[in-house]
Design a protein around this motif. Structure first.
Motif, short mmCIF file in Angstrom:
data_model
loop_
_atom_site.label_atom_id
_atom_site.label_comp_id
_atom_site.label_asym_id
_atom_site.label_seq_id
_atom_site.Cartn_x
_atom_site.Cartn_y
_atom_site.Cartn_z
N ASP A 245 -1.91 -7.52 -8.09
CA ASP A 245 -3.05 -8.20 -7.49
C ASP A 245 -2.66 -9.21 -6.43
O ASP A 245 -3.48 -9.59 -5.59
CB ASP A 245 -3.87 -8.91 -8.58
N GLY A 246 -1.43 -9.72 -6.49
CA GLY A 246 -1.02 -10.79 -5.58
C GLY A 246 -1.75 -12.09 -5.86
O GLY A 246 -1.85 -12.95 -4.98
N ASP A 278 1.96 -9.14 0.69
CA ASP A 278 2.69 -7.89 0.53
C ASP A 278 4.20 -8.12 0.56
O ASP A 278 4.95 -7.53 -0.21
CB ASP A 278 2.30 -6.90 1.62
N THR A 279 4.64 -8.98 1.47
CA THR A 279 6.07 -9.25 1.60
C THR A 279 6.63 -9.86 0.33
O THR A 279 7.67 -9.45 -0.18
CB THR A 279 6.34 -10.19 2.79
N ARG A 398 4.54 3.27 -6.90
CA ARG A 398 3.28 3.37 -6.17
C ARG A 398 3.39 2.87 -4.74
O ARG A 398 2.71 3.36 -3.84
CB ARG A 398 2.20 2.58 -6.91
N ASN A 399 4.25 1.90 -4.50
CA ASN A 399 4.29 1.27 -3.17
C ASN A 399 5.50 1.67 -2.33
O ASN A 399 5.42 1.63 -1.10
CB ASN A 399 4.28 -0.25 -3.32
N LEU A 400 6.61 2.06 -2.97
CA LEU A 400 7.80 2.42 -2.21
C LEU A 400 8.26 3.84 -2.49
O LEU A 400 9.25 4.28 -1.93
CB LEU A 400 8.94 1.45 -2.53
N ALA A 406 2.38 1.59 3.21
CA ALA A 406 2.45 0.18 3.57
C ALA A 406 1.09 -0.31 3.99
O ALA A 406 0.41 0.33 4.78
CB ALA A 406 3.43 -0.01 4.72
N GLU A 407 0.66 -1.44 3.39
CA GLU A 407 -0.57 -2.09 3.84
C GLU A 407 -0.24 -2.94 5.06
O GLU A 407 0.92 -3.15 5.40
CB GLU A 407 -1.11 -2.99 2.73
#
Length: 485
Positions: A245-246, A278-279, A398-400, A406-407
């Motif tokens: 969620d960040g 994101d970073t 899921r992200n890499l 990439a968002e």
């Protein structure tokens, strides 16, 4: 010695006790300042930070008449018209106190609520004391290179923003609402419902929680709860909030955590929240994964890719430093390894390589220390890495992974686009590029005199194609920067 801590002393334990007592005597805003210092071991040292963590955010309650006056002024109606019952304070802290009350539903039934009331005059007192904090920070930066590196003025600015937001209970209600939305499908975590009709800037009304505090291990066991499962759920929930969620709870001490009658963890007090972009999320996931699989080179590379360590240092030297942190933890049983301690050591090492203090990561680290402590208090054999691994692997996949994407790395950075999961390094380089462009926009876009002069020389030589190309590039760059601005 890695760095000179500004407040650290050999007898830090005794100093911490005296400092805590002095801050308590000085008043509410100084107590809040002390709690903030507890999140900054890079400034005050590890021992003093630990001592300040015990600084109790407990103050004498203010009177019922004052509480009623604050509520009436904030909500535009007397307490009797808003609540069926309104009891005395059950807790009093530096910024507010909490009352147990009840309201009547539309069907005539009653529901218990917690009413948080802002302490009268706290905003005026904090604004006055804030001037002292800024004076100390500016003086320390002027007199100490270490103080400048630690960005003490920026730290006080962070404190000022944090407490200003914390004193507007509409924002706390919004934070609770956002976290409730993020976690609505989580089976092991939930957030109390906000009563928006009885919430304003100086008053917050939430559903009353009748759960068992996580600090009461014996009561949890007596109620038939599996404390090992609760510990695991707590850590996994925290990591999901941070990475998925960040947006995470920045004050997850045992007094703010309960287990309800369905076995779910319930958090309260959303005045201190953390956000990760994101970073930062990628940084956290890749660092944890790198340590789990002993890929120290990757842990080092991600520091450079996201721009946390200046690229004047060789990645090989930084890899060596990261290995010095990671290797001692291998060969030990998992329940002997503290992830929070590992991150603390990592941030100490990074200071040797010129990594500047990042408040969002420091709050994350502090929160992780607290969460890990709560989990180990419940289950002394709590295995941090086993609990964390599924959440980290899920985020990485899921992200890499092959289906990752990439968002946008920075708000307004349209066109950064999507990247295939097989090239996570490209994502990191893009993050650095966009961040540096963003920094350039903040300073303003100016063509260097040498660039203008070179374009003029090109035109003078009649090389109009080169000159035209140079002007087109400059114009496109300016247009891009204006768009990002």
């Amino acid at each position: 010695m890695s760095a000179i801590r500004l407040l650290e002393r050999r007898n830090a334990g005794a100093a911490g006790v005296r400092l805590s007592a002095a801050l308590t005597r000085l008043g509410p805003s100084w107590v809040k300042f002390g709690q903030f210092l507890a999140t900054r071991p890079d400034i005050v040292g590890k021992q003093l930070a630990r001592d300040l963590e015990s600084l109790q955010d407990k103050m004498a309650p203010f009177g019922m008449d004052e509480a009623r006056a604050v509520i009436a002024d904030a909500l535009g109606a007397p307490v009797e018209a808003l609540f069926a019952e309104f009891g005395p304070p059950v807790a009093a802290a530096s910024i507010a106190q909490v009352h147990r009350a009840s309201v009547v539903r539309e069907d005539g039934s009653r529901r218990d609520v917690a009413v948080k009331v802002l302490r009268p005059g706290i905003e005026r007192h904090f604004k006055r004391d804030l001037g002292d904090f800024f004076f100390i920070a500016r003086l320390a930066e002027q007199l100490s290179a270490e103080g400048e590196r630690l960005r003490l003025v920026a730290a006080v600015e962070t404190l000022a923003r944090s407490v200003t937001l914390e004193m507007d209970f509409r924002l706390e209600a919004a934070a609770a609402s956002e976290m409730a939305e993020n976690t609505k499908d989580d089976h092991d975590f939930r957030v109390p419902e906000v009563d928006w009709d009885r919430t304003a800037r100086a008053v917050l009304t939430l559903e009353w929680i009748d759960g068992i505090k996580l600090s009461d291990r014996d009561a949890l066991i007596a109620a038939g709860r599996d404390v090992a499962a609760v510990s695991c759920a707590l850590m996994q929930s925290f990591l999901r909030h941070a990475m998925r969620d960040g947006f995470f709870h920045g004050d997850m001490h045992p007094g703010n955590l309960f287990v309800d009658d369905q076995g779910r963890i319930v958090a309260v007090d959303f005045g201190i929240m953390g956000r990760l972009g994101d970073t930062e999320r990628r940084f956290l996931a890749e660092v944890l994964h790198g340590f789990i699989v002993r890929n120290y080179r990757r842990v080092a590379e991600v520091h450079f890719e996201v721009g946390y360590v200046p690229d004047i240092h060789p990645v090989e030297s930084f890899t060596q430093a990261i290995r010095a942190i990671g290797e001692p933890i291998h060969g030990r049983s998992n329940d002997q390894i503290s992830m929070a301690k590992l991150l603390t050591l990592m941030f100490e090492i990074t200071s040797l390589f010129g990594m500047r203090a990042r408040p969002e990561l420091l709050l994350l680290q502090k929160s992780m220390v607290v969460v890990e402590g709560v989990a180990r208090a419940l289950d002394p054999k709590f295995d941090m890495w086993t609990a964390a691994a599924p959440v980290v692997r899920e985020w990485i996949a899921r992200n890499l992974g092959p289906i990752g994407r990439a968002e946008d790395v920075t708000d307004g950075a349209v066109g950064v686009g999507r990247f295939i999961g097989a090239v996570p390094e490209l994502l990191g380089r893009s993050a650095v590029l966009v961040r540096r462009v963003d920094e350039l926009t903040r300073a303003g876009f100016v063509l260097a005199p040498e660039t203008v002069e070179a374009i003029g020389r090109a035109e003078g030589r009649g090389n109009r194609q080169i000159a035209a190309a140079a002007w087109i590039i400059a114009a496109l760059l300016a247009a891009l920067l204006v768009k990002l601005w």
